[in-house]
Design a protein around this motif. Structure first.
Motif, mmCIF file in Angstrom:
data_model
loop_
_atom_site.group_PDB
_atom_site.id
_atom_site.type_symbol
_atom_site.label_atom_id
_atom_site.label_comp_id
_atom_site.label_asym_id
_atom_site.label_seq_id
_atom_site.Cartn_x
_atom_site.Cartn_y
_atom_site.Cartn_z
ATOM 1 N N PHE A 99 -6.438 -7.106 -16.838
ATOM 2 C CA PHE A 99 -7.413 -8.045 -17.382
ATOM 3 C C PHE A 99 -7.800 -9.064 -16.308
ATOM 4 C CE2 PHE A 99 -4.803 -6.549 -20.858
ATOM 5 C CZ PHE A 99 -5.695 -6.337 -21.900
ATOM 6 N N PHE A 100 -9.101 -9.284 -16.142
ATOM 7 C CA PHE A 100 -9.647 -10.314 -15.254
ATOM 8 C C PHE A 100 -10.165 -11.411 -16.176
ATOM 9 C CE2 PHE A 100 -9.862 -6.298 -13.100
ATOM 10 C CZ PHE A 100 -9.564 -6.578 -11.766
ATOM 11 N N VAL A 101 -9.530 -12.581 -16.167
ATOM 12 C CA VAL A 101 -9.839 -13.611 -17.162
ATOM 13 C C VAL A 101 -9.917 -14.997 -16.533
ATOM 14 C CG1 VAL A 101 -8.810 -12.312 -19.081
ATOM 15 C CG2 VAL A 101 -7.388 -13.875 -17.769
ATOM 16 N N ASN A 102 -10.498 -15.918 -17.301
ATOM 17 C CA ASN A 102 -10.562 -17.341 -16.974
ATOM 18 C C ASN A 102 -10.248 -18.126 -18.237
ATOM 19 O OD1 ASN A 102 -11.352 -17.358 -14.202
ATOM 20 N ND2 ASN A 102 -13.404 -16.721 -14.830
ATOM 21 N N PRO A 103 -9.732 -19.350 -18.095
ATOM 22 C CA PRO A 103 -9.574 -20.186 -19.288
ATOM 23 C C PRO A 103 -10.937 -20.382 -19.958
ATOM 24 C CG PRO A 103 -8.377 -21.123 -17.435
ATOM 25 C CD PRO A 103 -9.211 -19.991 -16.890
ATOM 26 N N ALA A 104 -10.941 -20.441 -21.268
ATOM 27 C CA ALA A 104 -12.196 -20.621 -22.017
ATOM 28 C C ALA A 104 -12.837 -21.947 -21.631
ATOM 29 C CB ALA A 104 -11.926 -20.582 -23.516
ATOM 30 N N PRO A 105 -14.132 -21.929 -21.305
ATOM 31 C CA PRO A 105 -14.818 -23.184 -20.972
ATOM 32 C C PRO A 105 -14.952 -24.071 -22.210
ATOM 33 C CG PRO A 105 -16.372 -21.347 -21.022
ATOM 34 C CD PRO A 105 -15.005 -20.769 -21.214
ATOM 35 N N GLN A 106 -15.094 -25.368 -21.974
ATOM 36 C CA GLN A 106 -15.124 -26.328 -23.082
ATOM 37 C C GLN A 106 -16.244 -26.080 -24.073
ATOM 38 O OE1 GLN A 106 -14.975 -30.338 -21.630
ATOM 39 N NE2 GLN A 106 -12.746 -30.272 -21.416
ATOM 40 N N TYR A 107 -17.363 -25.512 -23.638
ATOM 41 C CA TYR A 107 -18.460 -25.288 -24.587
ATOM 42 C C TYR A 107 -18.093 -24.249 -25.649
ATOM 43 C CZ TYR A 107 -19.963 -21.065 -22.023
ATOM 44 O OH TYR A 107 -20.014 -19.830 -21.433
ATOM 45 N N LEU A 108 -17.024 -23.478 -25.436
ATOM 46 C CA LEU A 108 -16.568 -22.515 -26.448
ATOM 47 C C LEU A 108 -15.499 -23.106 -27.372
ATOM 48 C CD1 LEU A 108 -16.354 -19.235 -24.325
ATOM 49 C CD2 LEU A 108 -18.102 -19.888 -25.976
ATOM 50 N N TRP A 109 -15.099 -24.347 -27.109
ATOM 51 C CA TRP A 109 -14.133 -25.009 -27.983
ATOM 52 C C TRP A 109 -14.837 -25.459 -29.245
ATOM 53 C CZ3 TRP A 109 -10.952 -28.816 -24.423
ATOM 54 C CH2 TRP A 109 -10.333 -28.077 -23.409
ATOM 55 N N PRO A 110 -14.197 -25.663 -30.349
ATOM 56 C CA PRO A 110 -12.773 -25.451 -30.595
ATOM 57 C C PRO A 110 -12.417 -24.006 -30.939
ATOM 58 C CG PRO A 110 -13.752 -26.387 -32.550
ATOM 59 C CD PRO A 110 -14.864 -26.270 -31.508
ATOM 60 N N ALA A 111 -13.415 -23.170 -31.185
ATOM 61 C CA ALA A 111 -13.130 -21.802 -31.641
ATOM 62 C C ALA A 111 -12.246 -21.027 -30.658
ATOM 63 C CB ALA A 111 -14.435 -21.043 -31.882
ATOM 64 N N HIS A 112 -12.419 -21.252 -29.351
ATOM 65 C CA HIS A 112 -11.673 -20.476 -28.358
ATOM 66 C C HIS A 112 -10.779 -21.349 -27.480
ATOM 67 C CE1 HIS A 112 -13.791 -16.776 -29.327
ATOM 68 N NE2 HIS A 112 -14.889 -17.501 -29.391
ATOM 69 N N ARG A 113 -10.474 -22.550 -27.969
ATOM 70 C CA ARG A 113 -9.578 -23.434 -27.209
ATOM 71 C C ARG A 113 -8.242 -22.716 -27.023
ATOM 72 N NH1 ARG A 113 -9.463 -29.291 -26.772
ATOM 73 N NH2 ARG A 113 -7.450 -29.844 -25.895
ATOM 74 N N ASN A 114 -7.640 -22.890 -25.870
ATOM 75 C CA ASN A 114 -6.349 -22.273 -25.528
ATOM 76 C C ASN A 114 -6.408 -20.747 -25.489
ATOM 77 O OD1 ASN A 114 -5.176 -24.821 -25.308
ATOM 78 N ND2 ASN A 114 -4.640 -24.852 -27.464
ATOM 79 N N GLU A 115 -7.600 -20.219 -25.250
ATOM 80 C CA GLU A 115 -7.761 -18.779 -25.031
ATOM 81 C C GLU A 115 -8.161 -18.539 -23.592
ATOM 82 O OE1 GLU A 115 -10.334 -16.403 -27.494
ATOM 83 O OE2 GLU A 115 -9.641 -17.379 -29.326
ATOM 84 N N LEU A 116 -7.875 -17.354 -23.140
ATOM 85 C CA LEU A 116 -8.434 -16.864 -21.889
ATOM 86 C C LEU A 116 -9.643 -16.024 -22.264
ATOM 87 C CD1 LEU A 116 -5.069 -15.810 -20.212
ATOM 88 C CD2 LEU A 116 -6.444 -17.839 -19.691
ATOM 89 N N MET A 117 -10.647 -15.987 -21.403
ATOM 90 C CA MET A 117 -11.856 -15.219 -21.703
ATOM 91 C C MET A 117 -12.048 -14.127 -20.664
ATOM 92 S SD MET A 117 -12.915 -16.612 -24.461
ATOM 93 C CE MET A 117 -14.555 -15.966 -24.705
ATOM 94 N N LEU A 118 -12.380 -12.948 -21.149
ATOM 95 C CA LEU A 118 -12.645 -11.805 -20.278
ATOM 96 C C LEU A 118 -13.779 -12.170 -19.320
ATOM 97 C CD1 LEU A 118 -11.306 -9.029 -20.315
ATOM 98 C CD2 LEU A 118 -13.181 -8.230 -21.747
ATOM 99 N N ASN A 119 -13.562 -11.905 -18.040
ATOM 100 C CA ASN A 119 -14.526 -12.279 -17.013
ATOM 101 C C ASN A 119 -15.287 -11.073 -16.476
ATOM 102 O OD1 ASN A 119 -15.548 -14.461 -15.345
ATOM 103 N ND2 ASN A 119 -14.591 -13.356 -13.661
#
Length: 143
Positions: A99-119
């Motif tokens: 998996f190539f990922v990045n921490p979820a950017p703030q604009y995706l919070w709160p739904a994806h807070r503390n998630e990694l996002m597929l890059n």
């Protein structure tokens, strides 16, 4: 049905995938893991997140904070599956991938807070793929 299969094959064949070196550079975290659970399915956008058991960090372990880690520190939630901008982005429970990922950017919070996002696209785990990704992380050229 045949037309659907051919159309899908053509779509996959024409999906522009970035060079592995670039994918590795753009990802803050590269890890191997197994999908344990599919969750947060968005019926409108057809995207979803997965709980992934982490086997090994190839890059960025220090970026994965305590808030992101689950179940004793060996699992993470990765979002962005089904994203039409990422070529190979579909998994099933039990799939083991790179998996190539990045921490979820703030604009995706709160739904994806503390998630990694597929890059970028997922990679199957093979000896060759692992070696190529490790060489990219270490800054070596792939032959």
């Amino acid at each position: 049905m045949l037309a659907l299969g051919l159309g899908l094959r053509l779509a996959l064949a024409t999906c522009p995938e970035r060079e592995l070196e670039r994918r590795e550079e753009e990802a803050n975290v590269v890890l191997t893991g197994t999908v344990e659970e599919i969750m947060n399915v968005d019926p409108v956008h057809h995207t979803y997140s997965c709980k992934v058991r982490v086997w090994r960090y190839l890059k960025g372990k220090d970026i994965v904070t305590h808030e992101i880690l689950l179940d004793g520190g060996n699992k993470v939630v990765i979002g962005g599956f089904g994203d039409p901008l990422i070529c190979d982005n579909q998994v099933s429970t039990g799939d083991t991938r790179i998996f190539f990922v990045n921490p979820a950017p703030q604009y995706l919070w709160p739904a994806h807070r503390n998630e990694l996002m597929l890059n970028s696209s997922l990679m199957r785990i093979t000896l060759r793929n692992l070696e190529e990704v490790e060489h990219c992380v270490e800054g070596m050229l792939i032959s």
